[in-house]
Design an enzyme around this catalytic site. Structure first.
Site, short mmCIF file in Angstrom:
data_model
loop_
_atom_site.label_atom_id
_atom_site.label_comp_id
_atom_site.label_asym_id
_atom_site.label_seq_id
_atom_site.Cartn_x
_atom_site.Cartn_y
_atom_site.Cartn_z
N ASN A 47 1.62 10.13 6.17
CA ASN A 47 0.38 9.38 6.43
C ASN A 47 -0.83 10.31 6.35
O ASN A 47 -1.85 9.99 5.74
CB ASN A 47 0.40 8.75 7.83
CG ASN A 47 1.24 7.50 7.91
OD1 ASN A 47 1.71 6.99 6.91
ND2 ASN A 47 1.46 7.02 9.12
N ARG A 375 3.39 -4.28 -5.46
CA ARG A 375 4.36 -3.18 -5.35
C ARG A 375 5.76 -3.73 -5.48
O ARG A 375 6.09 -4.77 -4.91
CB ARG A 375 4.25 -2.45 -4.00
CG ARG A 375 2.91 -1.76 -3.76
CD ARG A 375 2.95 -0.93 -2.48
NE ARG A 375 1.63 -0.57 -2.02
CZ ARG A 375 0.90 0.45 -2.46
NH1 ARG A 375 1.41 1.22 -3.43
NH2 ARG A 375 -0.30 0.71 -1.97
N ARG A 405 -2.10 1.95 -5.34
CA ARG A 405 -2.16 3.39 -5.11
C ARG A 405 -0.79 4.03 -4.92
O ARG A 405 0.01 3.58 -4.11
CB ARG A 405 -3.01 3.66 -3.87
CG ARG A 405 -3.32 5.11 -3.60
CD ARG A 405 -4.64 5.53 -4.15
NE ARG A 405 -5.71 4.80 -3.50
CZ ARG A 405 -6.99 4.93 -3.87
NH1 ARG A 405 -7.32 5.73 -4.84
NH2 ARG A 405 -7.92 4.24 -3.23
N HIS A 435 -4.51 -8.20 -5.10
CA HIS A 435 -3.65 -7.80 -3.99
C HIS A 435 -2.89 -9.00 -3.41
O HIS A 435 -2.07 -8.85 -2.50
CB HIS A 435 -4.53 -7.14 -2.90
CG HIS A 435 -3.78 -6.51 -1.78
ND1 HIS A 435 -3.78 -7.02 -0.50
CD2 HIS A 435 -2.99 -5.41 -1.74
CE1 HIS A 435 -3.04 -6.25 0.29
NE2 HIS A 435 -2.54 -5.27 -0.44
N TYR A 468 9.50 -3.52 6.67
CA TYR A 468 8.20 -4.01 7.10
C TYR A 468 8.36 -5.43 7.63
O TYR A 468 9.15 -6.20 7.10
CB TYR A 468 7.19 -4.07 5.94
CG TYR A 468 6.83 -2.77 5.28
CD1 TYR A 468 7.39 -1.55 5.68
CD2 TYR A 468 5.90 -2.75 4.24
CE1 TYR A 468 7.04 -0.37 5.05
CE2 TYR A 468 5.55 -1.56 3.62
CZ TYR A 468 6.12 -0.38 4.02
OH TYR A 468 5.77 0.79 3.40
N ARG A 561 -2.67 -3.35 13.73
CA ARG A 561 -1.78 -2.18 13.75
C ARG A 561 -2.53 -0.85 13.59
O ARG A 561 -2.29 0.10 14.30
CB ARG A 561 -0.75 -2.29 12.63
CG ARG A 561 0.27 -1.15 12.64
CD ARG A 561 1.06 -1.09 11.34
NE ARG A 561 0.30 -0.47 10.27
CZ ARG A 561 0.22 -0.95 9.03
NH1 ARG A 561 0.81 -2.06 8.72
NH2 ARG A 561 -0.48 -0.32 8.11
N HIS A 589 3.17 -5.82 9.45
CA HIS A 589 2.45 -6.04 8.20
C HIS A 589 1.87 -7.45 8.00
O HIS A 589 1.03 -7.64 7.12
CB HIS A 589 3.39 -5.70 7.03
CG HIS A 589 2.69 -5.35 5.77
ND1 HIS A 589 2.77 -6.12 4.63
CD2 HIS A 589 1.88 -4.32 5.45
CE1 HIS A 589 2.06 -5.57 3.67
NE2 HIS A 589 1.51 -4.47 4.13
#
Length: 701
Positions: A47, A375, A405, A435, A468, A561, A589
């Site tokens: 992270n 993703r 990314r 997205h 997640y 979060r 998430h």
């Protein structure tokens, strides 16, 4: 009102560092199994790497372009933010090193031992030296730095062993890249998991690498480079292929400016100046780490453990369960036509959605399958099914976002595979990342066109769906289907201004609709109610609206979060606001927006956080939840999360997070949801058994 907002907001970057500190707290929690604690150290580290590459990188870019830009949530310039970041990160390094050392020490009695060279037994030292000479030394690419040998380009996040070299009266620097194609660690012979890191092995035998030199000041270093390249800002010719541009972007990223230097040993003043000069950095960008720069090998170690030992070092295994709302006897299409189905990952399996796509790929009535992909996993059954559908004559349209990314290369590879199978692949909009998580199946029912729509809060990634927490709604609602059809048409013709009846879509209507629904609650005053769950909160318009709701007496619970730029409990501004952050076994998430209570309650789920980039610079979709049972499910999830007193932290008005007082009953929301999923599985066979017993009783058997 503009300056007024500074009374109840905080800086985005410092808020993120506090989130990562919460991740480190999980590594310090004695109730978490030891190897899982080590994984939290690894997550904290990766992270932080990404934070430096992206956020710190972008602040350095801002200093170059507009050093006087003021952050609207903290009133700080980019330079002031960087100073505060470096000051805040330094103690985190010390805390992480201490946490790592403590976990490493506790792992030793289990035979999991990461060793320094001096800790090796004599036989192990012989083994390591032999291995080094035969396997490592022949493949090293050492270099000296002097007038004839320029300082090499150091790759981002790769480890280099360095030393001062002396030959006769000449001094120079020696640099040895740790080869990327060798293992990060060398396992030592024996039954226990004893290992030494490769950079330590190379450091130990540097005198064999630079034989004719006197070797001193041995160290290993690692640079972090700015990776904040926005390909949509690049000059893009109309005829250029976007996939080619992304490949160029990835190549460029390897050479970007250094934003951080990590070193294993304390640098002398002379060496500090030397590296600052070579990398064009300041001393406060140099961080000493007493733990490994890379920790990914810990995930492999846990896989190598004997099962008996593993049980006490990792979380009890949990497999995503079959949803009780999905039956085996009929197709997914038939079941969704009867009733909306909501899946809750990772407590429930992603399989019903994958089954829906697989069935659609061979269903003669299915005409088209359309999906937005951000993703994907490295291995994706979803892609297999989409390719099969195209090969079976379905029209398959895949919008794949090549700018996701750090997943750019994976998405490039998948886009090529999909195209080869006959899918129509598109890439989205200039300046706007797509997205959203939307899938639409169009089929013919007699002479009527009908739809199955799936809207998710997370990616179509089969790996992360087990790690997640996310919601996935599958519905046959005709209005939602028509909106989704219109949405895909607009994606195909680059129209951002589409009009929709049920779906709310960024950048045009999502934020506006959320603010409007909040206004409805504000008009109710103290009778209003707002509950929202998201990953991050930075959007100033949204923050101001939350404060307005609070001043009107609306009870507002935010479950955030990560980054949260609003401060709750500030007198005259946010006294009716609570902010809860849950950090636990799974990465939280889902994005859920709830307004009101009872029959009038409006619930939306979607892909967008309340961040300016999501609300104004991305294509996002949120969908209303209309089915009463699904609404009850979501309200249950929110209620349990808000009563969590084990993994929940509450944000204070001063910007710090505190764990709730552990009162009985102890509620760990993620454990509750796992238990509920398992209980459903246990109940099913019991019900069948009771029915059989009744039959036997009726027939006197």
């Amino acid at each position: 009102m503009e300056n007024d907002i500074l009374n109840y907001t905080q800086n985005r970057e410092l808020s993120w560092l506090k989130f990562n500190k919460r991740v480190l707290e999980e590594a310090q929690d004695p109730t978490v199994p030891l190897l899982e604690r080590m994984k939290f150290v690894a997550i904290f580290t990766s992270n932080l790497d990404e934070f430096f590459m992206i956020r710190v990188g972008s602040l350095f870019d801002m200093i170059q372009t507009d050093p006087n830009t003021i952050d609207s949530r903290s009133g700080l310039t980019p330079g002031e933010q960087l100073e505060m970041i470096f000051d805040a990160v330094a103690p985190l390094y010390k805390e992480r090193d201490k946490t790592y050392a403590e976990i490493k020490k506790q792992l030793s009695p289990y035979g999991v031992c990461g060793l320094d060279f001096k800790e090796l037994e004599q036989s192990e030292k012989k083994y390591v030296k032999k291995y080094f000479k035969e396997q490592i030394l022949p493949i090293l690419s050492p270099q000296i730095v002097d007038a004839n040998h320029p300082f090499p380009h150091l790759l981002n996040k790769e480890i280099y062993v360095t030393a001062n070299l002396k030959y006769k009266d000449k001094s120079m620097q020696g640099i040895v890249p740790v080869p990327q194609f060798v293992s990060d660690i060398l396992y030592l012979p024996g039954h226990d998991i004893r290992y030494i890191r490769m950079e330590k092995v190379i450091m130990e035998y540097l005198n064999l690498v630079f034989e004719q030199y006197e070797v001193t000041d041995k160290n290993y270093i690692c640079v972090t480079r700015n990776a904040d390249i926005a390909p949509d800002d690049e000059a893009l010719e109309v005829n250029d292929d976007f996939r080619y541009l992304m490949k160029e972007t990835l190549h460029k990223r390897r050479r970007m400016a250094v934003v951080r230097l990590e070193v294993a040993e304390k640098l002398s003043e002379e060496m500090e100046q030397y590296f600052c000069g070579k990398f064009a950095i300041e001393p406060n960008q140099i961080f000493r780490t007493k733990m490994p720069v890379k920790l990914a090998y810990m995930f492999a170690i846990s896989g190598n453990l004997p099962e008996a030992m593993k049980r006490s070092l990792v979380y009890p295994p949990f497999t995503p369960q079959n949803s009780p709302r999905v039956q085996e006897g009929s197709t997914m299409k038939q079941q969704i036509k009867k009733k909306d189905i909501l899946l809750y990952y990772p407590y429930e399996s992603m399989n019903p959605f994958l089954r829906l796509i697989k069935e659609a790929s061979t269903d003669p009535n299915v005409l088209t399958i359309k999906i937005t992909i951000y993703r994907l996993a490295k291995k994706a059954r979803l892609v297999e099914y989409l390719c099969a559908a195209a090969e079976n004559g379905k029209e398959v349209t895949v919008l794949i976002e090549l700018r996701a990314r750090f997943d750019e290369q994976n998405n490039i590879d998948w886009s090529e595979r999909l195209e080869e199978a006959g899918c129509r692949v598109i890439y989205g909009f200039d300046g706007y990342k797509v997205h959203s998580k939307v899938c639409l199946i169009t089929y013919r029912n007699r002479n009527e066109i009908q739809y199955i729509t799936q809207i998710g809060t997370g990616n179509y990634n089969e790996k992360t769906a087990a790690m997640y927490t996310d919601l996935s709604l599958m519905t046959a609602d005709p209005e939602i289907g028509k909106d989704a059809s219109e949405f895909f048409k607009n994606l195909s013709i680059s129209n951002l201004d589409g009009l929709y009846n049920r779906l709310i879509v960024a950048p045009t209507s999502l934020k506006q609709r959320v603010l409007y629904l909040m206004d409805e609650e504000i008009r109710k005053g103290s009778g209003g109610r707002i509950v929202m769950k998201m990953n991050s909160l930075t959007d100033v318009d949204f923050i101001e609206k939350v404060a307005e709701a609070s001043r009107a007496g609306v009870k507002t619970d935010l479950i955030v979060r990560g980054i949260c730029c609003i401060l709750p409990g500030v007198k005259d501004h946010t006294e009716n606001v609570t902010v809860t952050s849950i950090v636990g076994r799974y990465l939280e998430h889902p994005r859920i927006f709830s307004f009101g209570t009872g029959a009038e309650q409006k619930i939306y789920i979607g892909s967008a956080d309340m961040m300016t980039r999501n609300t104004e610079k991305r294509v996002e979709v949120a969908c209303p939840v209309l089915d009463e049972d699904v609404r009850r499910q979501i309200n249950h999830y929110l209620k349990i999360m808000l009563t969590d007193n084990v993994k929940a932290r509450v944000l204070n008005s001063d910007g710090d997070y505190e764990k709730k007082e552990p009162t009985e009953p102890l509620i760990d929301s993620q454990v509750v949801f796992m238990q509920e999923a398992l209980n459903v599985k246990r109940k099913a066979p019991e019900r069948r058994q009771t029915f059989l017993e009744r039959i036997r009783h009726l027939f006197g058997k």
